[in-house]
Design a protein around this motif. Sequence first.
Motif, short mmCIF file in Angstrom:
data_model
loop_
_atom_site.label_atom_id
_atom_site.label_comp_id
_atom_site.label_asym_id
_atom_site.label_seq_id
_atom_site.Cartn_x
_atom_site.Cartn_y
_atom_site.Cartn_z
N SER A 121 -2.21 5.08 -17.63
CA SER A 121 -2.82 6.20 -16.90
C SER A 121 -3.30 7.33 -17.80
O SER A 121 -3.39 8.47 -17.37
CB SER A 121 -1.85 6.78 -15.85
OG SER A 121 -1.77 5.91 -14.75
N THR A 122 -3.64 7.01 -19.03
CA THR A 122 -4.19 8.04 -19.90
C THR A 122 -5.72 7.94 -19.89
O THR A 122 -6.28 6.88 -19.62
CB THR A 122 -3.69 7.89 -21.35
OG1 THR A 122 -4.03 6.59 -21.83
CG2 THR A 122 -2.19 8.09 -21.42
N ASP B 224 -9.00 4.64 -19.64
CA ASP B 224 -9.72 4.64 -18.37
C ASP B 224 -11.13 4.08 -18.54
O ASP B 224 -11.96 4.67 -19.22
CB ASP B 224 -9.78 6.06 -17.81
CG ASP B 224 -10.52 6.14 -16.48
OD1 ASP B 224 -10.67 5.09 -15.83
OD2 ASP B 224 -10.93 7.24 -16.11
N TRP C 80 -5.65 7.78 -13.24
CA TRP C 80 -4.37 7.63 -12.54
C TRP C 80 -4.31 6.32 -11.76
O TRP C 80 -3.30 5.62 -11.79
CB TRP C 80 -4.15 8.77 -11.56
CG TRP C 80 -4.12 10.13 -12.18
CD1 TRP C 80 -4.98 11.16 -11.93
CD2 TRP C 80 -3.19 10.61 -13.15
NE1 TRP C 80 -4.64 12.24 -12.69
CE2 TRP C 80 -3.53 11.94 -13.43
CE3 TRP C 80 -2.10 10.06 -13.80
CZ2 TRP C 80 -2.84 12.73 -14.33
CZ3 TRP C 80 -1.41 10.84 -14.69
CH2 TRP C 80 -1.77 12.14 -14.96
N ASN C 81 -5.37 5.99 -11.07
CA ASN C 81 -5.37 4.78 -10.24
C ASN C 81 -5.90 3.56 -10.98
O ASN C 81 -5.65 2.44 -10.57
CB ASN C 81 -6.17 5.02 -8.96
CG ASN C 81 -5.46 6.00 -8.05
OD1 ASN C 81 -4.26 5.90 -7.82
ND2 ASN C 81 -6.20 6.97 -7.55
N PRO D 296 -2.22 2.25 -13.56
CA PRO D 296 -0.90 2.79 -13.24
C PRO D 296 0.22 2.04 -13.96
O PRO D 296 -0.01 1.02 -14.61
CB PRO D 296 -0.80 2.60 -11.73
CG PRO D 296 -1.65 1.41 -11.45
CD PRO D 296 -2.79 1.48 -12.45
N HIS D 297 1.44 2.53 -13.81
CA HIS D 297 2.62 1.91 -14.43
C HIS D 297 2.75 0.44 -14.05
O HIS D 297 3.12 -0.39 -14.88
CB HIS D 297 3.88 2.68 -14.03
CG HIS D 297 5.13 2.14 -14.64
ND1 HIS D 297 5.91 1.20 -14.03
CD2 HIS D 297 5.73 2.42 -15.83
CE1 HIS D 297 6.93 0.90 -14.80
NE2 HIS D 297 6.86 1.63 -15.90
N THR E 187 2.14 9.37 -11.54
CA THR E 187 0.79 9.81 -11.88
C THR E 187 0.56 11.16 -11.23
O THR E 187 1.37 11.62 -10.42
CB THR E 187 -0.26 8.80 -11.37
OG1 THR E 187 -0.20 8.77 -9.94
CG2 THR E 187 -0.01 7.41 -11.92
N GLU F 172 1.81 14.95 -12.82
CA GLU F 172 2.35 13.89 -13.68
C GLU F 172 3.75 14.25 -14.16
O GLU F 172 4.01 15.38 -14.57
CB GLU F 172 1.40 13.74 -14.86
CG GLU F 172 1.87 12.85 -15.95
CD GLU F 172 0.94 12.91 -17.16
OE1 GLU F 172 1.22 12.18 -18.10
OE2 GLU F 172 -0.03 13.66 -17.16
#
Length: 195
Positions: free
Chosen positions: A46-47, A51, A59-60, A63-64, A111, A119
């Motif tokens: 999520s960095t 992206d 964030w989406n 994700p983790h 996130t 966050e």
Amino acid sequence: MTRSRSTSARTPRIERAAELQRLDEDATRLKNWKRWGPYLSERQWSTVREDYSDSGDSWNYFPHDHARSRAYRWGEDGLLGITDRECRLCFAFALWNGRDAILKERLFGLTGPQGNHGEDVKECYFYLDSTPTHSYMKALYKYPQAAYPYERLVEENRRRGKLDREFELIDTGVFDEQRYFDVIASTPSILPMTS
């Protein structure tokens, strides 16, 4: 009468002198003491640098949940990890308490949209000690023996408003009755690489 000092009283001064020598060797490039250290990111998922979405929503996009099955392009992450200065070779822990559906390989967090204050990492870990050259490092991670409450942390923090306090890992009860593992990572004096 001469009084002798105890070994323990002399040790900090000797260790300080040894570390000053290591710093001098590193500064003059006689030895590369800072080649290895705690340079491994705690969280790469999520960095912004990972992206590649059309919308710019890191964030989406990553994700983790995706971190265990997708490769990063610009870095790595790990639990109490170390790496060389360029992040070419990384070492970190992978833990399993016998109850989780996945290995614990990286820190879990929320996130921006999931957290009621943005966050936030939801873990209990501590950096305990390190010399300036990282010739010695020590850290502690508290790993619950119960199943890690990933979904509960997301759901409860999403439910809370901005004026509510954050729902932390300790609030879930996974540390009740002292049922957790103390995972201690420490490195001995690592030998430097020559320049």
